[in-house]
Design an enzyme around this catalytic site. Sequence first.
Site, PDB file in Angstrom:
ATOM      1  CE  LYS A 214     -10.201  28.325  10.429  1.00 57.11           C
ATOM      2  NZ  LYS A 214     -10.640  26.986  10.001  1.00 57.11           N
ATOM      3  CG  ASN A 215      -6.953  25.892  10.096  1.00 55.90           C
ATOM      4  OD1 ASN A 215      -8.091  25.992  10.560  1.00 55.90           O
ATOM      5  ND2 ASN A 215      -6.684  26.072   8.825  1.00 55.90           N
TER       6      ASN A 215
ATOM      7  NE  ARG B 229     -15.171  18.002   6.298  1.00 55.25           N
ATOM      8  CZ  ARG B 229     -13.987  17.507   6.612  1.00 55.25           C
ATOM      9  NH1 ARG B 229     -13.045  18.312   7.078  1.00 55.25           N
ATOM     10  NH2 ARG B 229     -13.713  16.240   6.512  1.00 55.25           N
TER      11      ARG B 229
ATOM     12  CB  CYS C 207     -17.671  21.569   3.964  1.00 52.95           C
ATOM     13  SG  CYS C 207     -16.094  21.730   3.177  1.00 52.95           S
TER      14      CYS C 207
ATOM     15  NE  ARG D  74     -12.124  19.558   3.804  1.00 52.04           N
ATOM     16  CZ  ARG D  74     -12.252  20.664   4.538  1.00 52.04           C
ATOM     17  NH1 ARG D  74     -13.223  21.497   4.285  1.00 52.04           N
ATOM     18  NH2 ARG D  74     -11.412  20.903   5.549  1.00 52.04           N
ATOM     19  N   PRO D  75     -13.348  13.659   2.850  1.00 53.62           N
ATOM     20  CG  PRO D  75     -12.201  12.150   1.478  1.00 53.62           C
ATOM     21  CD  PRO D  75     -12.755  13.543   1.500  1.00 53.62           C
ATOM     22  CB  ILE D  76     -12.227  11.481   8.045  1.00 52.17           C
ATOM     23  CG1 ILE D  76     -13.493  10.690   8.360  1.00 52.17           C
ATOM     24  CG2 ILE D  76     -12.474  12.967   8.146  1.00 52.17           C
ATOM     25  CD1 ILE D  76     -13.936  10.848   9.818  1.00 52.17           C
ATOM     26  CG  ASP D  77      -9.975   8.066   2.964  1.00 54.57           C
ATOM     27  OD1 ASP D  77     -10.299   9.277   2.859  1.00 54.57           O
ATOM     28  OD2 ASP D  77      -8.986   7.583   2.399  1.00 54.57           O
TER      29      ASP D  77
ATOM     30  CG  ASP E 188      -6.709  27.231   3.801  1.00 54.47           C
ATOM     31  OD1 ASP E 188      -6.338  26.882   4.933  1.00 54.47           O
ATOM     32  OD2 ASP E 188      -7.423  26.522   3.070  1.00 54.47           O
TER      33      ASP E 188
ATOM     34  CB  ILE F  58      -5.780  21.211  -1.858  1.00 56.68           C
ATOM     35  CG1 ILE F  58      -4.320  21.636  -2.030  1.00 56.68           C
ATOM     36  CG2 ILE F  58      -6.027  20.516  -0.526  1.00 56.68           C
ATOM     37  CD1 ILE F  58      -3.308  20.508  -1.942  1.00 56.68           C
TER      38      ILE F  58
ATOM     39  NE  ARG G 241     -16.556  27.580  10.139  1.00 54.64           N
ATOM     40  CZ  ARG G 241     -16.586  26.365   9.639  1.00 54.64           C
ATOM     41  NH1 ARG G 241     -17.361  26.091   8.601  1.00 54.64           N
ATOM     42  NH2 ARG G 241     -15.852  25.404  10.156  1.00 54.64           N
TER      43      ARG G 241
HETATM   44  C1  EPZ Z   1      -6.919  21.469   6.869  1.00 59.06           C
HETATM   45  O1  EPZ Z   1      -8.102  20.780   6.478  1.00 59.06           O
HETATM   46  C2  EPZ Z   1      -7.345  22.889   7.180  1.00 59.06           C
HETATM   47  N1  EPZ Z   1      -8.315  22.878   8.266  1.00 59.06           N
HETATM   48  C3  EPZ Z   1      -7.975  23.527   5.934  1.00 59.06           C
HETATM   49  O2  EPZ Z   1      -8.284  24.878   6.249  1.00 59.06           O
HETATM   50  C4  EPZ Z   1      -6.946  23.499   4.798  1.00 59.06           C
HETATM   51  O3  EPZ Z   1      -7.535  24.016   3.643  1.00 59.06           O
HETATM   52  C5  EPZ Z   1      -6.486  22.050   4.559  1.00 59.06           C
HETATM   53  O4  EPZ Z   1      -5.970  21.483   5.781  1.00 59.06           O
HETATM   54  C6  EPZ Z   1      -5.390  21.977   3.505  1.00 59.06           C
HETATM   55  O5  EPZ Z   1      -4.306  22.765   3.889  1.00 59.06           O
HETATM   56  C7  EPZ Z   1      -7.883  22.694   9.536  1.00 59.06           C
HETATM   57  O6  EPZ Z   1      -6.697  22.532   9.800  1.00 59.06           O
HETATM   58  C8  EPZ Z   1      -8.926  22.697  10.607  1.00 59.06           C
HETATM   59  P1  EPZ Z   1      -6.654  17.811   4.405  1.00 59.06           P
HETATM   60  P2  EPZ Z   1      -8.094  19.177   6.345  1.00 59.06           P
HETATM   61  O7  EPZ Z   1      -7.017  16.609   5.184  1.00 59.06           O
HETATM   62  O8  EPZ Z   1      -7.090  18.600   7.255  1.00 59.06           O
HETATM   63  C9  EPZ Z   1      -8.104  14.734   1.170  1.00 59.06           C
HETATM   64  C10 EPZ Z   1      -9.582  26.818   6.272  1.00 59.06           C
HETATM   65  O9  EPZ Z   1     -10.049  27.513   5.361  1.00 59.06           O
HETATM   66  N2  EPZ Z   1      -8.299  13.809   2.290  1.00 59.06           N
HETATM   67  O10 EPZ Z   1      -5.242  18.293   4.453  1.00 59.06           O
HETATM   68  O11 EPZ Z   1      -9.495  18.712   6.442  1.00 59.06           O
HETATM   69  C11 EPZ Z   1      -9.049  15.921   1.212  1.00 59.06           C
HETATM   70  O12 EPZ Z   1     -10.286  15.596   0.602  1.00 59.06           O
HETATM   71  C12 EPZ Z   1      -9.658  25.301   6.179  1.00 59.06           C
HETATM   72  O13 EPZ Z   1      -9.021  27.254   7.291  1.00 59.06           O
HETATM   73  C13 EPZ Z   1      -8.661  12.490   2.025  1.00 59.06           C
HETATM   74  O14 EPZ Z   1      -8.842  12.095   0.857  1.00 59.06           O
HETATM   75  O15 EPZ Z   1      -7.590  19.003   4.860  1.00 59.06           O
HETATM   76  C14 EPZ Z   1      -8.293  16.975   0.432  1.00 59.06           C
HETATM   77  O16 EPZ Z   1      -8.498  16.774  -0.946  1.00 59.06           O
HETATM   78  C15 EPZ Z   1     -10.380  24.844   4.927  1.00 59.06           C
HETATM   79  N3  EPZ Z   1      -8.827  11.628   3.063  1.00 59.06           N
HETATM   80  C16 EPZ Z   1      -6.832  16.683   0.766  1.00 59.06           C
HETATM   81  O17 EPZ Z   1      -6.815  15.339   1.289  1.00 59.06           O
HETATM   82  C17 EPZ Z   1      -8.645  12.007   4.371  1.00 59.06           C
HETATM   83  O18 EPZ Z   1      -8.800  11.159   5.273  1.00 59.06           O
HETATM   84  C18 EPZ Z   1      -6.230  17.612   1.828  1.00 59.06           C
HETATM   85  O19 EPZ Z   1      -7.149  17.628   2.898  1.00 59.06           O
HETATM   86  C19 EPZ Z   1      -8.272  13.343   4.617  1.00 59.06           C
HETATM   87  C20 EPZ Z   1      -8.093  14.217   3.566  1.00 59.06           C
END
Ligand code: EPZ
Length: 435
Positions: free
Chosen positions: A22-23, A96, A120, A125-128, A309, A331, A402
């Site tokens: 999926k991802n 997201r 969520c 889940r910020p995107i900064d 995950d 995480i 999902r």
């Molecule tokens: C991806 O989410 C996956 N989703 C998630 O899978 C997975 O749990 C996650 O990576 C970690 O492996 C997809 O690929 C669609 P991150 P993502 O950005 O990219 C922080 C599932 O169950 N962060 O790697 O959104 C964040 O808050 C889903 O299939 C910032 O601070 O996760 C977290 O603590 C759930 N600022 C950490 O980084 C940002 O701009 C890792 O998040 C981005 C992230």
Amino acid sequence: MDKFVIRGGNPLVGTVRVSGAKNSALACMAAPILTADEVILENIPQVRDIETERRLLAAMGAEVELGYGRAQHRAKINCGPLTKPVAEYEIVKTMRASALVLGPLVARMGWARVSMPGGCAIGARPIDQHIKGLEKMGVTIAQEHGYLDARTDRLKGAHIVFDVITVTGTEDLLMAATLAEGETVMENCAREPEITDLVALLTAMGAKIEGAGTSTIRVRGVSKLHGAKHRINPDRIEAGTLMAAGAITRGDLIVSNCNPAHLGAPIAKLEEMGARVDRLGHDSVRVRADGALRAADVSTEEYPGFPTDMQGQFMALATQAEGVSLVKENIFENRFMHVQELVRMGANIKIDSNNSARVLGPAKLSAAAVMCSDLRASASLVLAALVADGESILDRVYHMDRGYERIEEKLRGVGAQIRRMGNIFAAREEAMISG
Ligand code: EPZ
């Protein structure tokens, strides 16, 4: 709202086939935004999030065709007609990962209006990091009314160092960089197989990228990208979930169409707990667990560490292991939503802080009516119900849908007593159970 009814006690025996990741698919479905040519993706999983992304792209004017015939599981995507680089809140709030379109849209169209994803169940889940990286590449981003308005005259290569390791952050900026002027160097990148899968597609489309799968990725921008055909990786998290199901039910389960090379940490943890795991060729593993399971500690880390995950699934397994298992979630800040439901089934779990818990096993689990809260918490409850005494009812299984394709059919095919009920029957069933 559909429910699962699961009667525990059957060992899972036989062969179960893993679907596409999926991802990986979500990132690879955003990549065609970067070209006006058609992109074909194979091994797409038939799950809700893929349908959501189809709707998101179609709303922008792209032509997206999903086909799930036996030989297919194929997406045909043509973003040539894409005219409206806008990702509406109504769609983004349900998924997201929609933030993944931000970088490609700005790179291709010069502007984008993307709803902020919002939080969520598992965290803020910020995107900064997405925003910071794009601004370094010359994008002006205004945040108002819950939307990001991003504009640029020309993306330019930049030197980006992520403050945190982010999977979709790495993917988003990587896609933008393929069409930027000059070279982009990104450090502290995510190394997940989903990144490598996306880079394989982008390279097939004509992108110039080095370092995929390492923490430093270099991208030399090109003026345009062309169409391609790409097969999505097998889903390593579905594979890990099915392996845990084989172990928790003390079965003898072959998990096929997977990639054992992506499963190093989950396999090592299963073996530490006393399961026997044999690699069968390059695309299958066999899991057996006929003896007692031993407690083991789990600490989630970025890849290649133990995947967040898989945390809930291993916590369910730990309830059946002899001893105390320490579980640390490093995480996300709220990824223990499955704990209280497992406790209702009889598990002995104490949460020490918002990211660490102690599981004392083995605990005899009894069937209960439980609530799914998010995708992977749902998987944790399914595993527990497969060994609980009696018939459990899992509500809100749309969370599971999902990211797991036809999971009840797959589990039934190897001996699980599981069926799906639409809400009409579920109400009648619940009345019978509650007496
Ligand atoms: C991806 O989410 C996956 N989703 C998630 O899978 C997975 O749990 C996650 O990576 C970690 O492996 C997809 O690929 C669609 P991150 P993502 O950005 O990219 C922080 C599932 O169950 N962060 O790697 O959104 C964040 O808050 C889903 O299939 C910032 O601070 O996760 C977290 O603590 C759930 N600022 C950490 O980084 C940002 O701009 C890792 O998040 C981005 C992230």
